[in-house]
Design a protein around this motif. Sequence first.
Motif, short mmCIF file in Angstrom:
data_model
loop_
_atom_site.label_atom_id
_atom_site.label_comp_id
_atom_site.label_asym_id
_atom_site.label_seq_id
_atom_site.Cartn_x
_atom_site.Cartn_y
_atom_site.Cartn_z
N TRP A 40 -39.13 1.81 28.75
CA TRP A 40 -37.72 1.93 29.14
C TRP A 40 -37.63 2.58 30.51
O TRP A 40 -38.26 3.61 30.77
N TRP A 41 -36.81 1.99 31.39
CA TRP A 41 -36.67 2.45 32.76
C TRP A 41 -35.21 2.72 33.08
O TRP A 41 -34.33 1.97 32.67
N VAL A 42 -34.97 3.82 33.83
CA VAL A 42 -33.63 4.16 34.33
C VAL A 42 -33.74 4.44 35.83
O VAL A 42 -34.81 4.75 36.34
N TYR A 43 -32.61 4.32 36.52
CA TYR A 43 -32.54 4.74 37.92
C TYR A 43 -32.14 6.20 37.96
O TYR A 43 -31.16 6.60 37.33
N THR A 44 -32.90 7.03 38.70
CA THR A 44 -32.53 8.43 38.87
C THR A 44 -31.66 8.59 40.12
O THR A 44 -30.95 9.58 40.25
N ASP A 45 -31.75 7.66 41.05
CA ASP A 45 -30.84 7.53 42.18
C ASP A 45 -30.88 6.06 42.60
O ASP A 45 -31.50 5.25 41.91
#
Length: 67
Positions: A40-45
């Motif tokens: 699972w991947w998210v954008y931190t910025d």
Amino acid sequence: MAERKPIESAPKDGSKVTIMWKDGDGVVNESVGQYRDGGWWVYTDSDTQKKVDPTSWRPAPDDDDDQ
């Protein structure tokens, strides 16, 4: 807003969903993320992505019928 569901039931087809995850400090975060490349991947910025270990999910806001 849709009810959160166990992460095991989340779609793993690359679609974006809202996931709940804890950071290294133990702070619970809610982010739009997607499953790809075995995790699972998210954008931190706007330029940085991070692999996370989510605990639950719900449809992303654009896909949420309750809005």
